[in-house]
Write a protein that holds these residues in place. Structure first.
Motif, PDB file in Angstrom:
ATOM      1  N   ALA A  10       0.825  -1.211   0.000  1.00  0.00           N
ATOM      2  CA  ALA A  10       0.000   0.000   0.000  1.00  0.00           C
ATOM      3  C   ALA A  10       0.860   1.262   0.000  1.00  0.00           C
ATOM      4  N   GLU A  11       2.056   1.162  -0.611  1.00  0.00           N
ATOM      5  CA  GLU A  11       2.938   2.319  -0.650  1.00  0.00           C
ATOM      6  C   GLU A  11       2.937   2.994  -2.008  1.00  0.00           C
ATOM      7  N   GLY A  12       2.607   2.270  -3.051  1.00  0.00           N
ATOM      8  CA  GLY A  12       2.714   2.816  -4.384  1.00  0.00           C
ATOM      9  C   GLY A  12       1.563   3.741  -4.739  1.00  0.00           C
ATOM     10  N   PRO A  13       1.652   4.340  -5.921  1.00  0.00           N
ATOM     11  CA  PRO A  13       0.613   5.275  -6.354  1.00  0.00           C
ATOM     12  C   PRO A  13      -0.780   4.667  -6.388  1.00  0.00           C
ATOM     13  N   CYS A  14      -0.881   3.367  -6.666  1.00  0.00           N
ATOM     14  CA  CYS A  14      -2.211   2.763  -6.776  1.00  0.00           C
ATOM     15  C   CYS A  14      -2.990   2.861  -5.472  1.00  0.00           C
ATOM     16  N   PHE A  15      -2.280   2.872  -4.342  1.00  0.00           N
ATOM     17  CA  PHE A  15      -2.934   2.965  -3.048  1.00  0.00           C
ATOM     18  C   PHE A  15      -2.913   4.380  -2.489  1.00  0.00           C
ATOM     19  N   LYS A  16      -1.746   4.994  -2.503  1.00  0.00           N
ATOM     20  CA  LYS A  16      -1.585   6.246  -1.768  1.00  0.00           C
ATOM     21  C   LYS A  16      -1.963   7.476  -2.578  1.00  0.00           C
ATOM     22  N   THR A  17      -1.536   7.519  -3.848  1.00  0.00           N
ATOM     23  CA  THR A  17      -1.706   8.740  -4.625  1.00  0.00           C
ATOM     24  C   THR A  17      -2.984   8.713  -5.443  1.00  0.00           C
ATOM     25  N   TRP A  18      -3.115   7.677  -6.256  1.00  0.00           N
ATOM     26  CA  TRP A  18      -4.283   7.605  -7.126  1.00  0.00           C
ATOM     27  C   TRP A  18      -5.504   7.024  -6.424  1.00  0.00           C
ATOM     28  N   LYS A  19      -5.244   6.195  -5.397  1.00  0.00           N
ATOM     29  CA  LYS A  19      -6.327   5.560  -4.631  1.00  0.00           C
ATOM     30  C   LYS A  19      -7.210   4.693  -5.531  1.00  0.00           C
ATOM     31  N   CYS A  20      -6.559   3.928  -6.415  1.00  0.00           N
ATOM     32  CA  CYS A  20      -7.288   2.995  -7.269  1.00  0.00           C
ATOM     33  C   CYS A  20      -7.589   1.679  -6.552  1.00  0.00           C
ATOM     34  N   CYS A  21      -6.921   1.425  -5.412  1.00  0.00           N
ATOM     35  CA  CYS A  21      -7.161   0.218  -4.625  1.00  0.00           C
ATOM     36  C   CYS A  21      -7.444   0.649  -3.196  1.00  0.00           C
ATOM     37  N   ASP A  22      -8.406  -0.008  -2.551  1.00  0.00           N
ATOM     38  CA  ASP A  22      -8.579   0.240  -1.132  1.00  0.00           C
ATOM     39  C   ASP A  22      -7.570  -0.602  -0.350  1.00  0.00           C
ATOM     40  N   LYS A  23      -7.588  -0.501   0.974  1.00  0.00           N
ATOM     41  CA  LYS A  23      -6.549  -1.165   1.775  1.00  0.00           C
ATOM     42  C   LYS A  23      -6.589  -2.686   1.645  1.00  0.00           C
ATOM     43  N   ASN A  24      -7.741  -3.232   1.226  1.00  0.00           N
ATOM     44  CA  ASN A  24      -7.866  -4.676   1.042  1.00  0.00           C
ATOM     45  C   ASN A  24      -7.647  -5.114  -0.401  1.00  0.00           C
ATOM     46  N   GLY A  25      -7.224  -4.172  -1.256  1.00  0.00           N
ATOM     47  CA  GLY A  25      -6.922  -4.497  -2.637  1.00  0.00           C
ATOM     48  C   GLY A  25      -8.102  -4.485  -3.574  1.00  0.00           C
ATOM     49  N   HIS A  26      -9.263  -4.121  -3.079  1.00  0.00           N
ATOM     50  CA  HIS A  26     -10.426  -4.075  -3.961  1.00  0.00           C
ATOM     51  C   HIS A  26     -10.356  -2.820  -4.830  1.00  0.00           C
ATOM     52  N   PRO A  27     -10.595  -2.951  -6.134  1.00  0.00           N
ATOM     53  CA  PRO A  27     -10.515  -1.778  -7.008  1.00  0.00           C
ATOM     54  C   PRO A  27     -11.528  -0.715  -6.592  1.00  0.00           C
ATOM     55  N   VAL A  28     -11.094   0.514  -6.661  1.00  0.00           N
ATOM     56  CA  VAL A  28     -11.976   1.650  -6.399  1.00  0.00           C
ATOM     57  C   VAL A  28     -12.411   2.197  -7.746  1.00  0.00           C
ATOM     58  N   VAL A  29     -13.699   2.073  -8.071  1.00  0.00           N
ATOM     59  CA  VAL A  29     -14.197   2.496  -9.372  1.00  0.00           C
ATOM     60  C   VAL A  29     -14.163   4.023  -9.444  1.00  0.00           C
ATOM     61  N   PRO A  30     -13.444   4.584 -10.416  1.00  0.00           N
ATOM     62  CA  PRO A  30     -13.383   6.052 -10.492  1.00  0.00           C
ATOM     63  C   PRO A  30     -14.740   6.626 -10.871  1.00  0.00           C
ATOM     64  N   PRO A  31     -15.135   7.726 -10.270  1.00  0.00           N
ATOM     65  CA  PRO A  31     -16.426   8.335 -10.610  1.00  0.00           C
ATOM     66  C   PRO A  31     -16.380   8.921 -12.016  1.00  0.00           C
ATOM     67  N   PRO A  32     -17.533   8.994 -12.696  1.00  0.00           N
ATOM     68  CA  PRO A  32     -17.541   9.625 -14.021  1.00  0.00           C
ATOM     69  C   PRO A  32     -17.206  11.105 -13.896  1.00  0.00           C
ATOM     70  N   PRO A  33     -16.554  11.631 -14.898  1.00  0.00           N
ATOM     71  CA  PRO A  33     -16.188  13.056 -14.801  1.00  0.00           C
ATOM     72  C   PRO A  33     -17.426  13.928 -14.738  1.00  0.00           C
ATOM     73  N   GLY A  34     -17.429  14.907 -13.848  1.00  0.00           N
ATOM     74  CA  GLY A  34     -18.553  15.835 -13.720  1.00  0.00           C
ATOM     75  C   GLY A  34     -18.409  16.989 -14.683  1.00  0.00           C
ATOM     76  N   PRO A  35     -19.374  17.880 -14.650  1.00  0.00           N
ATOM     77  CA  PRO A  35     -19.290  19.054 -15.531  1.00  0.00           C
ATOM     78  C   PRO A  35     -18.106  19.911 -15.129  1.00  0.00           C
ATOM     79  N   PRO A  36     -17.480  20.548 -16.110  1.00  0.00           N
ATOM     80  CA  PRO A  36     -16.320  21.382 -15.788  1.00  0.00           C
ATOM     81  C   PRO A  36     -16.703  22.556 -14.909  1.00  0.00           C
TER      82      PRO A  36
END
Length: 777
Positions: free
Chosen positions: A432-458
């Motif tokens: 849980a040190e790499g960007p996938c966990f700490k910076t981008w938060k694409c994985c939660d602490k248990n390794g489950h993928p975090v689905v990125p939200p759809p982009p909102g209006p600018p």
């Protein structure tokens, strides 16, 4: 004899009643809870069917409890066409009872931070039996039956354990990295498949959580069938699970202890190997050592005054095994002592002294009965990975202290010991040190993928100029756009101007919807809004922003995108498939730890002729603008020194150029004690500072050369390698911890047997290395 036994038992029962009454008076009001009945005839906690007893030339010991009325106990061993009977002796086993253990139970107010229970449910010494068996060759299938004369009216008069064999029994203990179960290791499923394929059939284990209390309940089933830690063969330990439902008993066993035995089996130890693990997380070395052995060490954790802690796990976890005959021990601990003085063994200071005393104290306790455990029984130690610092200082000094200051094992003050370096075996995925966990938060602490939200209006650019002549969105209503309220407006342009005035800007106006007369009022109306959410079609409505709209800003780099989520699948799956236990302090790649420990044991204990340790500092010399380091060739045993790639600015080979800055372990006041290589006075410069990383290369004779050009003519005054917090991963690789793990064993100086160099620190005096005693170089 019978009268004497009855007198002893009567005294024990009376003491039990008094102890329970005193405990109740101290801890809770009212009558104490009922205690379980005193034990009748039984084996002690460490015994059970399927177990391994120590083979010849030692005499294996068996022991247990006997109830009131017993006058004699006989032990019969039958199997492999033989049978013999030996008489047991009474009350010769070690028990955690007496003034040296403090008052137990002890309430939290007197023994912070825990309420301390008795080591057994009864809190009094129990009546015991013990017998020494004849020395037995390895292997076999035996039944051991214990008969008690006079026990019939008090309970069982005969007890047995079956499928017992002889071989080598190893006792493992320590802190949470020794506790970490096989289920948290990357190699667990490979091990199951190997056992299914017929491997490791000679390994037997006490298959349970290492933190279980040997005397946690009665009837005592700790090591027998139905207990918390029953003895099992490797095949039995995987028969109670599947890969879809991995409830394997094997997975409860401490991983480092298991992989140690697995490695011995892989290297050719073919007779039975038995292992038990009693490690508990979050504990200090003082808790596992005998009170007697600790007394010689000063500067202990708690200053030696926290007596409620000292030896409590010795009494709870260790002592029930000390009457057994064992081959040897493995020890993996240190994290909870990182905040204390690491010290010097030869000056009886700190952890360095305590490590030596733990080894000596355990050997003394186990070998108390002649002919059983060897007084110099082999003792293996694992050093800490950098993640085990727990924020404490001087990690380099701690690893040195784990060798009692010798820098390598065995040594004069630590004979018949062996070492597994783990400084380069942090978790390969971070964790849980790499960007996938700490910076981008694409994985939660248990390794489950975090689905990125759809982009909102600018969002509107707050610094863009107001422009009320831009094109609007026709037939569109921003109907959920955080209304600020309506106001009359003849046209969309007038709405824009109203929204952009100073008052409404302060209110947060950024958008508007204009509707013609008759649509939502009797006159044309401006609906002022903070946002442009919820677009819907409304004929005649016109909506817009008060500012020019440029291209939408890029998403913040720290947020997960669909592309990053796909890239992070390997990193996520590493955490999802192999859980992370309590953060990065517990590296999941425990097989390399067990491999190194097993390799060291095989080549020191079992007659192997390969190297048991990596390159070890022997000497150094300065000349021709280079520093040449020589390694101990006898320890290499024919291995060559090899150099792995490293980042240009971080070889972890460093020198100092100011002798006043040298110190193995600085103390408060910027003082370096004499035992740490100093003069005991405040230094004029910051201690342990000014280290310069150098490039290194391997010479044809196996020595190592460091280029001194970066010193610009200054003379080196000290040298060190892999000292302190070490992270040899290639952090310049953009794919590290995303699509690829680090290591294992990524540090520069290795041997051809894939063993890392032992860390070292030495002064350079007169162009030659001088180590801090007791290390010699």
């Amino acid at each position: 004899m019978a009268a004497a036994i009855r007198t002893i038992m009567a005294a024990a029962v009376a003491a039990l009643a008094l102890h329970a009454a005193m405990a109740a008076d101290k801890i809770v009001a009212g009558p104490p809870p009922p205690l379980p009945p005193l034990p009748s005839l039984a084996f002690d906690a460490a015994f059970g069917s399927n177990m391994v007893l120590q083979q010849a030339p030692a005499k294996a010991a068996v022991y247990g409890f006997v109830g009131q009325g017993g006058t004699a106990v006989k032990v019969t061993v039958a199997g492999e066409g033989t049978s013999y009977t030996v008489d047991a002796v009474f009350n010769q086993t070690n028990q955690a009872f007496g003034p040296q253990w403090g008052v137990r139970p002890c309430p939290k107010e007197a023994c912070p931070p825990y309420d301390m229970e008795p080591f057994t449910p009864w809190g009094v010494p129990l009546f015991t039996w013990k017998a020494l068996l004849r020395p037995s060759t390895a292997g076999g299938n035996y039944t051991i039956t214990v008969d008690c004369i006079g026990c019939g009216s008090n309970g069982s008069s005969t007890v047995s354990i079956t499928n017992v064999t002889f071989g080598d029994f190893w006792y493992c203990s320590g802190q949470s990295n020794q506790w970490l179960p096989v289920s948290y290791s990357f190699s667990r499923n490979d091990t199951v498949r190997a056992i299914q394929g017929g491997k490791y059939h000679n390994v037997r284990l006490m298959a349970g959580g290492s933190g279980s209390k040997p005397y946690g309940s009665w009837p005592n089933k700790y090591g027998d069938k139905g207990g918390t830690n029953p003895w099992m063969t490797a095949e039995q330990a995987i028969a109670d699970g599947t890969f879809d439902k991995p409830t394997f008993s094997l997975f409860k066993m401490g991983a480092a202890c298991w992989y140690f035995a697995q490695r011995l089996s892989e290297l050719g130890v073919s007779y039975p190997i038995g292992i038990a693990d009693t490690a508990i997380g979050g504990q200090r070395i003082e808790e596992y050592a005998t009170n007697e052995s600790l007394q010689v060490c000063t500067n202990r954790s708690g200053g030696g005054k926290d007596l409620w802690w000292d030896a409590q796990l010795w009494g709870q976890q260790v002592l029930p095994f000390t009457d057994m005959t064992v081959k040897g021990f493995t020890w993996y601990q240190g994290e909870n002592n990182m905040g204390e003085v690491k010290g010097s063994a030869i000056h009886n200071i700190g952890y360095s002294c305590e490590q030596r005393q733990l080894v000596e104290g355990w050997r003394k306790a186990w070998s108390k009965t002649p002919g059983t455990t060897d007084p110099l029984a082999p003792f293996g130690i694992v050093t800490l990975a950098s993640s085990g610092s727990e924020g404490g200082p001087n990690m380099g000094a701690m690893r040195q202290a784990q060798t009692a200051g010798l820098g390598v094992l065995p040594g004069p003050s630590m004979p018949n010991t062996f070492l597994a370096q783990a400084y380069d075996l942090d978790d390969p995925w971070g964790p849980a040190e790499g960007p996938c966990f700490k910076t981008w938060k694409c994985c939660d602490k248990n390794g489950h993928p975090v689905v990125p939200p759809p982009p909102g209006p600018p969002e509107p650019d707050p610094h863009a100029p107001v422009d009320c002549n831009q094109e609007w969105e026709k037939d569109t209503d921003y109907h959920t756009g955080a209304d600020l309220g309506p106001t009359p407006g003849a046209s969309p342009g007038e709405c824009c101007t109203i929204c952009a005035n100073a008052t409404n800007l302060k209110r947060g106006c950024a958008f508007f919807t204009w509707v013609p007369a008759g649509s939502r009022g009797s006159v044309p109306t401006c609906w002022l809004k903070k946002s442009d959410g919820g677009r819907r079609k409304v004929t005649g409505a016109i909506s817009g922003s008060i500012r020019k709209r440029g291209p939408p800003p890029p998403p913040p780099p720290q947020l997960c995108t669909a592309d990053k989520a796909r890239t992070c699948e390997l990193a996520c799956s590493a955490a999802r498939d192999t859980p992370i236990a309590m953060g990065g302090i517990h590296p999941r790649d425990k097989k390399p730890v067990g491999d190194r420990l097993g390799t060291a044991a095989f080549n020191t204990v079992y007659g192997g002729n390969a190297a048991h340790t990596g390159p070890t500092l022997a000497s150094c010399s300065v000349g021709d603008n280079q520093l040449v380091v020589d390694f101990n060739t006898s320890l290499l045993r024919g291995d060559r020194v090899v150099l792995q790639g490293y980042e240009a600015t971080n070889s972890y080979f460093e020198v100092q150029t100011n002798a006043s800055a040298f110190c193995m372990e600085p103390q408060s006041g910027n003082v370096c004690p004499t035992w740490a290589g100093g003069d005991g006075k405040p230094s004029p410069v910051p201690l342990d500072s000014g280290w310069i990383s150098l490039n290194i290369s391997v010479l044809h004779n196996g020595s190592l050369a460091a280029d001194l050009s970066p010193l610009n003519g200054a003379a080196p005054t000290a040298v060190r390698y892999a000292w302190g917090i070490v992270s040899c991963c290639n952090t310049s690789d953009p794919e590290l911890y995303i699509t690829k793990p680090c290591g294992p064993a990524p540090c520069p100086i290795m041997s051809t047997s894939d063993l890392p160099a032992n860390p070292f620190l030495a002064k350079i005096v007169g162009g030659r290395c001088t180590c801090v005693p007791p290390q010699v170089c």
